[in-house]
Design an enzyme around this catalytic site. Structure first.
Site, PDB file in Angstrom:
ATOM      1  N   GLY A 247     -71.917   1.749  32.306  1.00 53.74           N
ATOM      2  CA  GLY A 247     -71.992   0.298  32.444  1.00 53.74           C
ATOM      3  C   GLY A 247     -73.409  -0.182  32.180  1.00 53.74           C
ATOM      4  O   GLY A 247     -74.182   0.491  31.491  1.00 53.74           O
ATOM      5  N   SER A 248     -73.732  -1.319  32.757  1.00 53.62           N
ATOM      6  CA  SER A 248     -75.032  -1.936  32.480  1.00 53.62           C
ATOM      7  C   SER A 248     -76.166  -1.152  33.142  1.00 53.62           C
ATOM      8  O   SER A 248     -75.963  -0.429  34.122  1.00 53.62           O
ATOM      9  CB  SER A 248     -75.025  -3.363  33.017  1.00 53.62           C
ATOM     10  OG  SER A 248     -74.729  -3.329  34.406  1.00 53.62           O
ATOM     11  N   GLU A 250     -78.405  -2.492  34.853  1.00 53.47           N
ATOM     12  CA  GLU A 250     -78.504  -3.066  36.201  1.00 53.47           C
ATOM     13  C   GLU A 250     -77.648  -2.260  37.189  1.00 53.47           C
ATOM     14  O   GLU A 250     -78.095  -1.901  38.280  1.00 53.47           O
ATOM     15  CB  GLU A 250     -78.005  -4.515  36.108  1.00 53.47           C
ATOM     16  CG  GLU A 250     -78.085  -5.305  37.367  1.00 53.47           C
ATOM     17  CD  GLU A 250     -77.196  -6.557  37.274  1.00 53.47           C
ATOM     18  OE1 GLU A 250     -76.318  -6.649  36.388  1.00 53.47           O
ATOM     19  OE2 GLU A 250     -77.385  -7.440  38.113  1.00 53.47           O
ATOM     20  N   GLY A 252     -76.622   0.855  36.764  1.00 54.13           N
ATOM     21  CA  GLY A 252     -77.139   2.227  36.843  1.00 54.13           C
ATOM     22  C   GLY A 252     -78.354   2.341  37.753  1.00 54.13           C
ATOM     23  O   GLY A 252     -78.553   3.357  38.422  1.00 54.13           O
ATOM     24  N   GLU A 269     -74.563   6.458  31.926  1.00 54.01           N
ATOM     25  CA  GLU A 269     -74.367   6.040  30.523  1.00 54.01           C
ATOM     26  C   GLU A 269     -74.486   4.525  30.507  1.00 54.01           C
ATOM     27  O   GLU A 269     -73.521   3.815  30.763  1.00 54.01           O
ATOM     28  CB  GLU A 269     -72.978   6.477  30.035  1.00 54.01           C
ATOM     29  CG  GLU A 269     -72.739   7.974  30.091  1.00 54.01           C
ATOM     30  CD  GLU A 269     -73.425   8.733  28.965  1.00 54.01           C
ATOM     31  OE1 GLU A 269     -73.892   8.088  28.000  1.00 54.01           O
ATOM     32  OE2 GLU A 269     -73.492   9.970  29.057  1.00 54.01           O
TER      33      GLU A 269
HETATM   34  P1  NAD Z   1     -70.942  -3.424  34.387  1.00 50.98           P
HETATM   35  O1  NAD Z   1     -72.223  -2.758  34.731  1.00 50.98           O
HETATM   36  O2  NAD Z   1     -70.764  -4.843  34.773  1.00 50.98           O
HETATM   37  O3  NAD Z   1     -69.719  -2.627  35.077  1.00 50.98           O
HETATM   38  C1  NAD Z   1     -69.460  -1.277  34.784  1.00 50.98           C
HETATM   39  C2  NAD Z   1     -68.740  -0.636  35.947  1.00 50.98           C
HETATM   40  O4  NAD Z   1     -69.642  -0.488  37.043  1.00 50.98           O
HETATM   41  C3  NAD Z   1     -67.563  -1.449  36.487  1.00 50.98           C
HETATM   42  O5  NAD Z   1     -66.508  -0.574  36.807  1.00 50.98           O
HETATM   43  C4  NAD Z   1     -68.144  -2.092  37.725  1.00 50.98           C
HETATM   44  O6  NAD Z   1     -67.183  -2.415  38.707  1.00 50.98           O
HETATM   45  C5  NAD Z   1     -69.061  -1.000  38.222  1.00 50.98           C
HETATM   46  N1  NAD Z   1     -70.165  -1.445  39.084  1.00 50.98           N
HETATM   47  C6  NAD Z   1     -70.945  -2.526  38.909  1.00 50.98           C
HETATM   48  N2  NAD Z   1     -71.884  -2.577  39.886  1.00 50.98           N
HETATM   49  C7  NAD Z   1     -71.702  -1.486  40.662  1.00 50.98           C
HETATM   50  C8  NAD Z   1     -72.351  -0.979  41.823  1.00 50.98           C
HETATM   51  N3  NAD Z   1     -73.392  -1.618  42.368  1.00 50.98           N
HETATM   52  N4  NAD Z   1     -71.905   0.168  42.361  1.00 50.98           N
HETATM   53  C9  NAD Z   1     -70.870   0.825  41.796  1.00 50.98           C
HETATM   54  N5  NAD Z   1     -70.188   0.386  40.717  1.00 50.98           N
HETATM   55  C10 NAD Z   1     -70.610  -0.762  40.149  1.00 50.98           C
HETATM   56  O7  NAD Z   1     -70.717  -3.225  32.815  1.00 50.98           O
HETATM   57  P2  NAD Z   1     -69.601  -3.859  31.859  1.00 50.98           P
HETATM   58  O8  NAD Z   1     -69.876  -5.293  31.649  1.00 50.98           O
HETATM   59  O9  NAD Z   1     -68.238  -3.446  32.303  1.00 50.98           O
HETATM   60  O10 NAD Z   1     -69.879  -3.041  30.495  1.00 50.98           O
HETATM   61  C11 NAD Z   1     -70.882  -3.375  29.589  1.00 50.98           C
HETATM   62  C12 NAD Z   1     -72.107  -2.512  29.788  1.00 50.98           C
HETATM   63  O11 NAD Z   1     -71.758  -1.136  29.770  1.00 50.98           O
HETATM   64  C13 NAD Z   1     -73.118  -2.682  28.665  1.00 50.98           C
HETATM   65  O12 NAD Z   1     -74.408  -2.690  29.214  1.00 50.98           O
HETATM   66  C14 NAD Z   1     -72.889  -1.449  27.800  1.00 50.98           C
HETATM   67  O13 NAD Z   1     -73.996  -1.082  27.001  1.00 50.98           O
HETATM   68  C15 NAD Z   1     -72.598  -0.425  28.845  1.00 50.98           C
HETATM   69  N6  NAD Z   1     -71.882   0.724  28.294  1.00 50.98           N
HETATM   70  C16 NAD Z   1     -72.575   1.889  28.130  1.00 50.98           C
HETATM   71  C17 NAD Z   1     -71.950   2.987  27.557  1.00 50.98           C
HETATM   72  C18 NAD Z   1     -72.691   4.263  27.324  1.00 50.98           C
HETATM   73  O14 NAD Z   1     -72.035   5.279  27.114  1.00 50.98           O
HETATM   74  N7  NAD Z   1     -74.021   4.281  27.362  1.00 50.98           N
HETATM   75  C19 NAD Z   1     -70.593   2.900  27.182  1.00 50.98           C
HETATM   76  C20 NAD Z   1     -69.923   1.706  27.388  1.00 50.98           C
HETATM   77  C21 NAD Z   1     -70.580   0.614  27.946  1.00 50.98           C
END
Ligand code: NAD
Length: 514
Positions: A247-248, A250, A252, A269
């Protein structure tokens, strides 16, 4: 062309899920349920129950008990379950691919491609189940042998993002399962339906596995649907030694810190701010196609999407106008009707795109495109991809805006371009378009790209599962998928065996107690 607003995607979704054996009542949860809309036309697809804290904890305990049993099954037998999962995915590829397209707004080809990626990683993991090899190491002591062995680690928590709603689970789960771990999956709250569908497909594989005389323990691969608090519960739980979170940046930052505080392991990731360089010797036709797909495909919503482009000043005028023409003519609309650029995931994504474009203009940039495209469905958010010619590498150029924005800069010296490419917090994917061997090798060298992925004459997106996938710096440093990424899902033990009658100590140390 269909009338996008009246397209009944809710009924299609219900039919696809029921074809996979999902009880349709799961789509009409009451109370604090998660609403799911299709970004294709904004239609409400259903409401899905969110796991309570107690349910999530019980799920983790069940997964831990399953791990204790699963680690005793020989790895090649564990591979058999993953082989059956691959078979079930093949049989249900069309249905799951279509659901991905409906829930995320990907084109049919990208929806199917995502399921193909799941199949590919299953195949890879089946082979791996006979190759979880350690080393034998020369020892300095006579009649001793030293080796390393790899053991299952425990419950693997998987947190996934909306944009690859099912493939990321498969990258992690296929490896974790052959490695002898159990898994608990917290999918994105924006895409729970494809997760429920994947879970149903996995149940079919488990049923066949058990019918053939094996026993996959209850709780081996669990689903915990919920928001970030459900993810946080996984991250905090002491029975989860490893969390793979996508995910983002932020997210991570929070997850990484939390895991570190309890010495849990992380595979992170996170976001990318990917760049490509077009050099004077580049094959410009090929570069045009590579840049166009990487920048506009999946409506700019891939972690590997191309966001910055450095074009040598000597080819700028030959290349950038052609790219501008591609951006202004690409078809934007329902991906289910064959348009190449589909919707953004939600209204907030469109707003962030508009904010980034406004900020770029404040830094002196010229914005081409980027406006909202009206497709006749007010709850769906489409935008024309934006090509932004910017004089400075600053402001929004340094951020990942999860939308189709390509910042274009001119350069004169390759080393300067590489330095700028690396001068962002993230380090996921990068590419150079060149036919000059020296330029290509410099880019791939220790002085070159600092990213986890560095390509020559292909774009930044569209990785295969055979390589290790991930990036450096604010992208998190994790690696998933191919190569030796499996080691992240196991614990390593170094074993020294003395088969002699003496007890020599290492480094010649003596400790003679008579
Ligand atoms: P996001 O960070 O909003 O959410 C991703 C996941 O994390 C969701 O399941 C969310 O519920 C969970 N989450 C959020 N905050 C959390 C916390 N504090 N504790 C535990 N879990 C939490 O991201 P998104 O909008 O779903 O996806 C887009 C982002 O993901 C972009 O930044 C993209 O670059 C990244 N991404 C990275 C990869 C990679 O392999 N590097 C692959 C796909 C997407």
């Amino acid at each position: 062309m269909s009338d996008i607003a009246s397209l009944d995607l809710a009924t299609q979704t219900r039919d696809l899920l029921s074809g996979l054996g999902v009880d349709e009542r799961r789509l009409s949860a009451q109370g604090a349920a998660i609403p799911v809309r299709s970004p294709v036309n904004g239609q409400m697809l259903g409401h899905v129950a969110s796991a309570t804290a107690e349910e999530t904890n019980a799920t983790i305990e069940r997964a831990h008990a399953a791990f204790l049993a699963w680690r005793r099954i020989p790895a090649p037998r564990r591979g058999e379950l993953v082989r059956l999962l691959g078979e079930e995915l093949r049989a249900n590829k069309d249905a799951l691919g279509r659901l991905v397209s409906i829930e995320v707004g990907k084109s049919p080809s990208e929806g199917l491609g995502e399921v193909q990626e799941m199949i590919d990683i299953c195949d890879f993991a089946v082979g791996l189940s006979r190759q979880l090899c350690g080393l034998t190491i020369a020892t300095e002591r006579a009649e001793h042998r030293m080796m390393e062995t790899w053991h299952p680690i425990g419950v693997v928590g998987i947190i996934s993002a909306f944009n690859f709603p099912v493939a990321v689970w498969a990258w992690n789960a296929a490896l974790a399962l052959v490695c002898g771990d159990s898994v608990v999956w917290k999918p994105s709250e924006k895409t729970p339906l494809t997760a429920i569908a994947t879970d149903a497909i996995l149940r079919r594989a488990i049923k066949r596995f058990n019918a053939s005389g094996d026993a996959a323990p209850d709780g081996l691969a669990e689903l915990a649907v919920g928001g970030r608090e459900t993810g946080a519960a996984l991250v905090a739980h002491p029975r989860v030694p490893l969390v793979s979170a996508t995910g983002s940046t932020e997210m991570g930052r929070i997850v990484g810190r939390e895991l570190a505080s309890r010495f849990g392991r992380a595979i992170l990731e996170l976001g990318g701010n990917n760049a490509a360089i077009v050099t004077p010797s580049a094959d410009l036709d090929l570069a045009l196609r590579g840049v166009a797909f990487a920048a506009m495909g999946t409506a700019g919503q891939r972690c590997t999407t191309l966001r910055r482009l450095f074009v040598h000043s000597s080819v700028y005028d030959a290349f950038v106008p052609r790219l501008k023409a591609a951006f202004s003519s690409v078809s934007v609309g329902s991906p289910l009707d064959g348009h190449l650029v589909g919707p953004l995931i939600d209204h907030a994504a469109l707003e962030r795109m508009q904010e980034a474009l406004a900020a770029a203009m404040e830094f002196g940039a010229t914005v081409h495109g980027g406006e909202r495209v009206d497709v006749g469905a007010p709850q769906a958010f489409y935008a024309r991809p934006a090509l932004v010619e910017t004089p400075v590498h600053d402001g929004p150029v340094l951020d990942e805006t999860f939308a189709p924005i390509l910042y274009v800069l001119s350069y004169d010296d390759l080393e300067d371009a590489i330095a700028l490419q690396n001068d962002v917090p993230q380090g996921l994917s990068s590419a150079i378009f060149t036919t000059d061997l020296r330029e290509a090798e410099l880019f791939l060298s220790a002085r070159g790209s600092d990213c986890g992925i560095a390509n020559v004459n292909i774009g930044t997106s569209g990785a295969e599962i055979g390589g290790a996938f991930g990036g450096e710096k604010a992208t998190g440093g994790g690696r998933e998928s191919g190569s030796d990424s499996w080691k992240g899902y196991m614990r390593r033990a170094t074993n020294t065996i003395n088969y002699g009658r003496d007890l020599p100590l290492a480094q010649g140390v003596t400790f003679d107690v008579g």
